[in-house]
Design an enzyme around this catalytic site. Sequence first.
Site, PDB file in Angstrom:
ATOM      1  N   GLU A 129       1.333   5.538   0.767  1.00 34.16           N
ATOM      2  CA  GLU A 129       0.846   6.792   1.340  1.00 34.16           C
ATOM      3  C   GLU A 129       1.293   7.976   0.482  1.00 34.16           C
ATOM      4  OE1 GLU A 129       0.804   7.533   5.687  1.00 34.16           O
ATOM      5  OE2 GLU A 129       2.119   9.241   5.193  1.00 34.16           O
ATOM      6  N   TYR A 135      -3.350  14.075   5.903  1.00 35.70           N
ATOM      7  CA  TYR A 135      -4.136  15.230   6.338  1.00 35.70           C
ATOM      8  C   TYR A 135      -3.160  16.205   6.976  1.00 35.70           C
ATOM      9  CZ  TYR A 135      -8.796  16.799   7.982  1.00 35.70           C
ATOM     10  OH  TYR A 135      -9.984  17.448   8.195  1.00 35.70           O
ATOM     11  N   PHE A 151      12.638  13.951   9.530  1.00 34.79           N
ATOM     12  CA  PHE A 151      11.556  13.011   9.823  1.00 34.79           C
ATOM     13  C   PHE A 151      11.831  12.226  11.107  1.00 34.79           C
ATOM     14  CE2 PHE A 151      10.272  12.506   5.071  1.00 34.79           C
ATOM     15  CZ  PHE A 151       9.618  13.717   5.132  1.00 34.79           C
ATOM     16  N   LYS A 207      -7.223   1.966  20.970  1.00 33.26           N
ATOM     17  CA  LYS A 207      -7.666   2.272  19.601  1.00 33.26           C
ATOM     18  C   LYS A 207      -8.245   1.038  18.913  1.00 33.26           C
ATOM     19  CE  LYS A 207      -3.661   4.263  18.517  1.00 33.26           C
ATOM     20  NZ  LYS A 207      -2.614   5.030  17.774  1.00 33.26           N
ATOM     21  N   SER A 254       0.869  -1.171   0.000  1.00 34.38           N
ATOM     22  CA  SER A 254       0.000   0.000   0.000  1.00 34.38           C
ATOM     23  C   SER A 254       0.908   1.223   0.000  1.00 34.38           C
ATOM     24  CB  SER A 254      -0.946   0.001   1.208  1.00 34.38           C
ATOM     25  OG  SER A 254      -0.223  -0.129   2.424  1.00 34.38           O
ATOM     26  N   HIS A 300       3.543  -0.948   3.867  1.00 34.08           N
ATOM     27  CA  HIS A 300       2.996   0.374   3.571  1.00 34.08           C
ATOM     28  C   HIS A 300       4.159   1.318   3.273  1.00 34.08           C
ATOM     29  CE1 HIS A 300      -0.232   3.349   3.688  1.00 34.08           C
ATOM     30  NE2 HIS A 300       0.542   4.135   4.419  1.00 34.08           N
ATOM     31  N   GLY A 320      -3.327  13.412  15.324  1.00 37.54           N
ATOM     32  CA  GLY A 320      -2.672  14.507  14.614  1.00 37.54           C
ATOM     33  C   GLY A 320      -1.581  15.121  15.470  1.00 37.54           C
ATOM     34  N   ASP A 321      -0.558  15.634  14.803  1.00 35.48           N
ATOM     35  CA  ASP A 321       0.564  16.252  15.512  1.00 35.48           C
ATOM     36  C   ASP A 321       0.258  17.689  15.872  1.00 35.48           C
ATOM     37  OD1 ASP A 321       2.116  13.941  15.295  1.00 35.48           O
ATOM     38  OD2 ASP A 321       2.841  14.526  13.307  1.00 35.48           O
ATOM     39  N   LYS A 375       6.596  10.208  -4.772  1.00 33.18           N
ATOM     40  CA  LYS A 375       7.483   9.849  -5.872  1.00 33.18           C
ATOM     41  C   LYS A 375       7.399   8.351  -6.124  1.00 33.18           C
ATOM     42  CE  LYS A 375       9.109  14.023  -6.379  1.00 33.18           C
ATOM     43  NZ  LYS A 375       8.761  14.834  -7.567  1.00 33.18           N
TER      44      LYS A 375
END
Length: 290
Positions: free
Chosen positions: A17, A49, A219, A168, A15, A269, A108-109, A275
């Site tokens: 992202e 997002y 990152f 979760k 998959s 993933h 979310g961050d 790219k």
Amino acid sequence: MKFSDLYQNGQFRYSVELFPPKSPGSVDALIQEVKRLCAIHPAYFSVTYGAMGSTRDLTKNIVLRLKKETKVPIASHFTCIASNRDQIKRYVEEILSQGIDLIVALRGDVPQDLKNHVPPQDGFRHANELVTFLKTHYPQLSIAVAGYPEKHLEAASPEEDLKNLQRKVEAGADVIITQLFFDNADFFNFVQQVRERGIKVPILPGILPVQNLKQVEKFTQMCGAKFPKPLQQRLINCQNDADQMKAVGVEHATSQCRELIAKQVTGIHFYSLNKADSVLKIAANTVLPA
């Protein structure tokens, strides 16, 4: 559709992202990269997002366009950190009306300059609360959540982080997608601990094909992932040669993927950075089981 439907009979799948480009005018270039990525027959594409919901409309527009222009299932990310319940309902109901029923649900961050951020009134502080809300109001959704092989930066301990993950999953998550990592030992240790807690949903390892030294340094600092010294040194040695740097990234990710597949992971993933080249090379270098 559910995430589990994409991995029937133990079938391994990639998959991918994607993230919304900074300018809407760059979307056409992204779509072309996505069409190239279709060659690896991904289980799905996911679209991120922006921080504090900053790309809400662009994310939605890209998700809907990809649904029209590819035959690949599309998952929309959604963060709750800057949204109240009415905003969440409007967003989810709109994408559901367009046939999008795969969601990557995240807290979310919090941006560095908003460390004392308070969620909106009638909003949520944690991803498990978002998952509970979504499954209660929209049970037809299939939900993926994030897992952290090296612990979330804000978690007090690995044990507390695993408890958060369990919340979760118990709230209704169907699959776990991990944060990026460069040492497979961290992933295998994480999986063992997750399974020991009785969590049985698929766990998809998140792999980042390194393309730029400064980028990966940023990152890893942001997410707390280790940057192995040997890999870092190899990238430093070729930091003036962009093509060689990408080749090192492909080689390292290929090695990771081969071992992960040998250990029979459900899927992999890719954090593609929009790219196609590196992802396509890694897939070509990786011998899948018969």
